[in-house]
Design an enzyme around this catalytic site. Structure first.
Site, short mmCIF file in Angstrom:
data_model
loop_
_atom_site.label_atom_id
_atom_site.label_comp_id
_atom_site.label_asym_id
_atom_site.label_seq_id
_atom_site.Cartn_x
_atom_site.Cartn_y
_atom_site.Cartn_z
N THR A 49 1.38 9.95 3.90
CA THR A 49 0.57 11.33 3.77
C THR A 49 -0.61 11.45 4.89
O THR A 49 -1.05 12.58 4.71
CB THR A 49 0.22 11.13 1.95
OG1 THR A 49 -0.10 9.18 2.35
CG2 THR A 49 1.20 10.55 1.59
N ASP B 135 0.62 -1.15 0.19
CA ASP B 135 0.47 0.34 -0.25
C ASP B 135 0.86 1.22 -0.18
O ASP B 135 2.30 0.89 0.11
CB ASP B 135 -1.02 -0.19 0.94
CG ASP B 135 -1.72 1.37 1.95
OD1 ASP B 135 -2.04 2.00 0.35
OD2 ASP B 135 -1.81 1.80 2.77
N LEU B 136 0.40 2.73 -0.35
CA LEU B 136 1.19 3.56 -0.50
C LEU B 136 1.23 4.59 0.57
O LEU B 136 1.82 4.11 1.96
CB LEU B 136 0.95 4.02 -1.87
CG LEU B 136 1.49 5.58 -1.48
CD1 LEU B 136 2.94 5.45 -2.36
CD2 LEU B 136 0.92 7.00 -3.01
N ASP B 137 -0.04 4.91 0.92
CA ASP B 137 -0.07 5.77 2.59
C ASP B 137 -0.03 5.54 3.70
O ASP B 137 -0.87 4.20 3.73
CB ASP B 137 -1.81 6.44 1.60
CG ASP B 137 -1.94 8.02 0.89
OD1 ASP B 137 -1.29 8.33 0.70
OD2 ASP B 137 -2.58 7.40 -0.20
N LYS C 176 -11.42 -0.66 -1.24
CA LYS C 176 -10.84 -1.44 -0.37
C LYS C 176 -11.68 -2.01 0.72
O LYS C 176 -12.53 -0.50 0.74
CB LYS C 176 -9.37 -1.32 0.34
CG LYS C 176 -8.18 -1.33 -0.34
CD LYS C 176 -7.25 -1.01 0.50
CE LYS C 176 -6.02 -1.05 -0.88
NZ LYS C 176 -4.40 0.18 -0.43
N ASN D 286 -2.97 9.42 -6.84
CA ASN D 286 -1.77 10.51 -6.80
C ASN D 286 -0.93 9.50 -6.70
O ASN D 286 0.04 10.15 -6.61
CB ASN D 286 -2.10 11.66 -5.81
CG ASN D 286 -3.27 12.62 -5.48
OD1 ASN D 286 -3.02 13.12 -7.09
ND2 ASN D 286 -3.86 12.84 -4.96
N LYS E 14 -8.37 6.40 7.01
CA LYS E 14 -7.49 5.49 6.17
C LYS E 14 -7.56 4.50 5.13
O LYS E 14 -8.75 4.01 5.43
CB LYS E 14 -7.06 5.12 6.75
CG LYS E 14 -5.42 6.52 7.81
CD LYS E 14 -4.53 5.40 9.25
CE LYS E 14 -3.81 6.75 9.30
NZ LYS E 14 -3.62 6.08 10.52
N GLY E 15 -7.12 4.41 4.00
CA GLY E 15 -7.86 3.45 2.98
C GLY E 15 -8.69 3.63 2.58
O GLY E 15 -9.12 3.18 1.25
N GLU F 88 -0.22 -3.39 4.74
CA GLU F 88 -1.23 -2.56 5.01
C GLU F 88 -1.03 -1.76 6.14
O GLU F 88 -0.56 -2.20 6.84
CB GLU F 88 -2.18 -3.45 4.32
CG GLU F 88 -2.64 -3.00 3.26
CD GLU F 88 -3.28 -1.61 3.33
OE1 GLU F 88 -3.62 -0.53 4.64
OE2 GLU F 88 -4.00 -1.37 1.72
N ASP F 89 -1.67 -0.14 5.78
CA ASP F 89 -1.74 0.14 7.31
C ASP F 89 -3.46 0.18 7.78
O ASP F 89 -3.47 0.46 8.50
CB ASP F 89 -1.29 1.53 7.74
CG ASP F 89 -1.72 2.73 6.55
OD1 ASP F 89 -2.39 1.88 5.49
OD2 ASP F 89 -2.12 3.83 7.00
N ARG G 193 -11.24 9.02 -2.03
CA ARG G 193 -11.04 10.32 -1.99
C ARG G 193 -12.57 10.23 -2.22
O ARG G 193 -13.48 11.34 -1.47
CB ARG G 193 -11.55 11.09 -3.20
CG ARG G 193 -10.89 12.66 -2.82
CD ARG G 193 -10.38 13.17 -4.27
NE ARG G 193 -8.87 12.68 -4.38
CZ ARG G 193 -8.56 12.76 -6.54
NH1 ARG G 193 -9.26 12.83 -6.85
NH2 ARG G 193 -6.74 12.23 -5.84
N SER H 130 -2.42 0.86 -3.95
CA SER H 130 -2.81 2.09 -3.84
C SER H 130 -5.05 2.26 -4.45
O SER H 130 -4.73 2.21 -4.93
CB SER H 130 -2.41 2.93 -3.39
OG SER H 130 -2.38 4.00 -3.24
N ALA H 131 -5.55 3.24 -3.04
CA ALA H 131 -6.86 3.63 -3.41
C ALA H 131 -6.49 4.98 -4.32
O ALA H 131 -7.05 5.69 -4.52
CB ALA H 131 -7.51 3.65 -2.28
N SER H 132 -4.89 5.96 -3.78
CA SER H 132 -4.74 6.76 -4.60
C SER H 132 -4.75 7.08 -5.75
O SER H 132 -3.94 6.39 -5.98
CB SER H 132 -3.88 8.02 -3.73
OG SER H 132 -3.57 9.22 -3.94
C1 BG6 Z 1 -5.64 6.40 0.60
C2 BG6 Z 1 -5.85 7.18 1.95
O1 BG6 Z 1 -4.13 5.79 -0.29
O2 BG6 Z 1 -5.83 7.06 -0.78
C3 BG6 Z 1 -6.75 7.43 1.84
O3 BG6 Z 1 -5.47 6.30 2.72
C4 BG6 Z 1 -6.81 8.92 0.95
O4 BG6 Z 1 -6.65 9.20 3.07
C5 BG6 Z 1 -6.97 7.67 -0.88
O5 BG6 Z 1 -8.20 9.16 1.37
C6 BG6 Z 1 -7.87 8.38 -1.51
O6 BG6 Z 1 -6.11 8.88 -2.51
P1 BG6 Z 1 -6.67 9.90 -3.38
O7 BG6 Z 1 -4.76 10.89 -3.43
O8 BG6 Z 1 -6.80 9.38 -4.71
O9 BG6 Z 1 -7.38 11.71 -2.82
MG MG Z 2 -2.69 2.86 3.99
#
Ligand code: BG6
Ligand code: MG
Length: 222
Positions: free
Chosen positions: A20, A12-14, A148, A121, A48-49, A172-173, A52, A117-119
């Site tokens: 972050t 996982d990233l964040d 997730k 970014n 967390k996880g 994973e966190d 958005r 990762s869910a992000s």
């Molecule tokens: C997850 C974070 O990895 O990504 C969440 O733990 C975050 O806090 C989610 O909302 C989405 O991230 P982003 O960068 O697409 O807004």
């Molecule tokens: Mg995470």
């Protein structure tokens, strides 16, 4: 090593590779303040996880507020713009402790390495902290339709690595991330608080607790 035996390692990233959560917190808090909503550090823990879109849905729910779809989309964009400005100067010093050592051990042993990762970014963040070259595969919030605890993100990562999910492990966190890994049939290592991550196979406070001998004997040589 044949692919059927090769180990896949999915990060996982964040909160695992980079801290972050503090930037997500500030961005959501600024947004909440601008709207007159409450948003606390405890609320942030629950995000967390979480994607958005789902995060904003939860904040609205906690504040018993409803908004038009167009406003919802505008606020999502605004939150992300705030977040991007907070991470604009991110550099390799923001890698979490010992992440690079752990990545290097798996790389040296020819494991398949993926990001799950869910992000949305994730790619620019990995670039900023200069870890992109470690990853054979990147699956992030731009690639998945189900968040997730759905296992989609990790199953896609295993599929792109060409490794059976049963031969993959996940770091994973987030509780939802541990659940996603378990549903994918993968071993799940928690990074964080053992009292929170009760469904993980094993929990480390951070990567400094995961020594090379453990990696060799219990993860690679399982
Ligand atoms: C997850 C974070 O990895 O990504 C969440 O733990 C975050 O806090 C989610 O909302 C989405 O991230 P982003 O960068 O697409 O807004
Ligand atoms: Mg995470």
């Amino acid at each position: 090593m044949s692919n059927s035996k090769r180990l896949g390692v999915i990060f996982d990233l964040d909160g695992v590779i980079v801290d972050t959560a503090k930037h997500h917190f500030v961005a959501w808090q600024q947004l909440a303040q601008s709207q007159g909503w409450s948003f606390t550090l405890e609320d942030n823990e629950q995000l967390k996880g979480v994607s958005r879109v789902r995060s904003l849905e939860l904040i609205l729910q906690w504040n018993k507020t409803q908004i038009e779809p167009a406003v919802f989309d505008r606020l999502l964009t605004e939150k992300n713009e705030r977040y991007l400005s907070l991470i604009a100067d991110m550099d390799p010093s923001e890698q979490l402790p010992d992440v690079q050592r752990v990545l290097q051990v798996f790389k040296d042993r020819c494991c398949g390495i993926a990001l799950g990762s869910a992000s949305k970014n994730a790619r620019p963040i990995l670039d900023k902290i200069e870890l992109t070259p470690y990853f054979d595969v990147i699956v992030d919030g731009t690639n998945v339709s189900k968040a997730k605890p759905d296992p989609e993100v990790f199953l896609q990562a295993a599929n792109q690595l060409g490794i059976d999910p049963n031969n993959c492990v996940v770091f994973e966190d987030a509780i939802a991330g541990i659940q996603a890994a378990k549903s994918a049939g993968m071993r799940a290592y928690g990074i964080g608080d053992p009292e929170q991550l009760t469904e993980a196979d094993r929990v480390f406070n951070d990567f400094t607790e995961l020594d090379n001998t453990f990696i060799e004997q219990h993860i690679i040589g399982r």
